[in-house]
Design an enzyme around this catalytic site. Sequence first.
Site, PDB file in Angstrom:
ATOM      1  CG  ASP A   1      39.404  32.871  39.804  1.00  3.06           C
ATOM      2  OD1 ASP A   1      39.726  31.706  40.115  1.00  3.06           O
ATOM      3  OD2 ASP A   1      38.342  33.387  40.173  1.00  3.06           O
TER       4      ASP A   1
ATOM      5  CG  ASP B   1      31.558  40.642  45.724  1.00  5.60           C
ATOM      6  OD1 ASP B   1      31.446  39.474  45.289  1.00  5.60           O
ATOM      7  OD2 ASP B   1      32.569  41.347  45.524  1.00  5.60           O
TER       8      ASP B   1
ATOM      9  CG  HIS C   1      33.257  37.471  43.294  1.00  6.68           C
ATOM     10  ND1 HIS C   1      33.989  38.004  44.335  1.00  6.68           N
ATOM     11  CD2 HIS C   1      33.334  36.122  43.484  1.00  6.68           C
ATOM     12  CE1 HIS C   1      34.483  37.031  45.077  1.00  6.68           C
ATOM     13  NE2 HIS C   1      34.084  35.884  44.582  1.00  6.68           N
TER      14      HIS C   1
ATOM     15  CD  GLU D   1      35.474  41.174  43.475  1.00  9.51           C
ATOM     16  OE1 GLU D   1      34.265  40.954  43.697  1.00  9.51           O
ATOM     17  OE2 GLU D   1      36.368  40.792  44.256  1.00  9.51           O
TER      18      GLU D   1
HETATM   19  C1  F6R Z   1      37.205  30.860  42.704  1.00 10.87           C
HETATM   20  C2  F6R Z   1      36.276  31.856  42.222  1.00 10.87           C
HETATM   21  C3  F6R Z   1      35.363  32.600  43.139  1.00 10.87           C
HETATM   22  C4  F6R Z   1      34.712  31.710  44.206  1.00 10.87           C
HETATM   23  C5  F6R Z   1      33.860  32.542  45.131  1.00 10.87           C
HETATM   24  C6  F6R Z   1      33.229  31.718  46.223  1.00 10.87           C
HETATM   25  O1  F6R Z   1      37.967  30.316  41.637  1.00 10.87           O
HETATM   26  O2  F6R Z   1      36.266  32.121  41.062  1.00 10.87           O
HETATM   27  O3  F6R Z   1      34.362  33.222  42.378  1.00 10.87           O
HETATM   28  O4  F6R Z   1      33.943  30.736  43.569  1.00 10.87           O
HETATM   29  O5  F6R Z   1      34.636  33.546  45.713  1.00 10.87           O
HETATM   30  O6  F6R Z   1      34.238  31.220  47.046  1.00 10.87           O
HETATM   31  P1  F6R Z   1      33.921  30.133  48.189  1.00 10.87           P
HETATM   32  O7  F6R Z   1      33.536  28.889  47.466  1.00 10.87           O
HETATM   33  O8  F6R Z   1      35.208  29.984  48.931  1.00 10.87           O
HETATM   34  O9  F6R Z   1      32.797  30.684  48.995  1.00 10.87           O
END
Ligand code: F6R
Length: 241
Positions: A67, A136, A138, A143
């Site tokens: 992303d 959440d 994702h 989302e």
């Molecule tokens: C990042 C991504 C997100 C993160 C998720 C957890 O490229 O795709 O899904 O993996 O938000 O983020 P952290 O590791 O910062 O808790």
Amino acid sequence: MKIHRAENYQEMSRAAANMVLDQISKKNNSVLGLATGSTPIGMYEYLIELYNKGDIDFSETRTVNLDEYVGLSRDNPQSYNYFMHEKFFRHVNISKENIYIPDGADTDTEKVCKDYEKIIENIGGIDLQILGIGTDGHIGFNEPGEAFIPSTHVVTLAESTIISNKRFFDDKKDVPKKAITIGIKTIFQAKKIVLLASGSGKAAILQKALLWPITPGIPASILQLHSDCTIIGDEDALYLL
Ligand code: F6R
């Protein structure tokens, strides 16, 4: 689904790096699906260590990032493109032309999404997908919603995601409201998936994602159906499982 219980963050990171090593050793031109965020930073550090010891060679490796924020150019320190170069790419021998990240600065987001899908298809799909998980549920920036969105698309970030990610910005209002993410089908089609989770903040959502019924309300729950998915978590993240 396999669950790998790591003692702590370092062990989680080492186990994940070893899975990448194993993948590249078996197929040097593997397509790695890569994630940003705090969770995989330790894994990237171990991979750099392995590279410096001469144990791993990325010269043929292709990478596809999950992303990117809409509106941030690649040289913006908050962009995921910048993150990946700082934390990983610039330290190893990955060729620039083998790195794919959606262009967040291109205003024709529809075309960016379509082209990204094509790129992933043309390079043969993802061999090993590394994921984190949002509080959440994702994965990528898919989302919670009414339906699983299959392919690369623009997403409006959930309020909880904006709150979680504001730690990387000076102010909450600076966090982009939209992102481009690969879709659930593309993630699911990866031959192998490794989801990393660290810290007690991820325990409740991991429990729901892995044990509750599969629902687009918890996007990571779809991973229950994948034939080769490993969850690597530390004690704190896995304590409810
Ligand atoms: C990042 C991504 C997100 C993160 C998720 C957890 O490229 O795709 O899904 O993996 O938000 O983020 P952290 O590791 O910062 O808790």
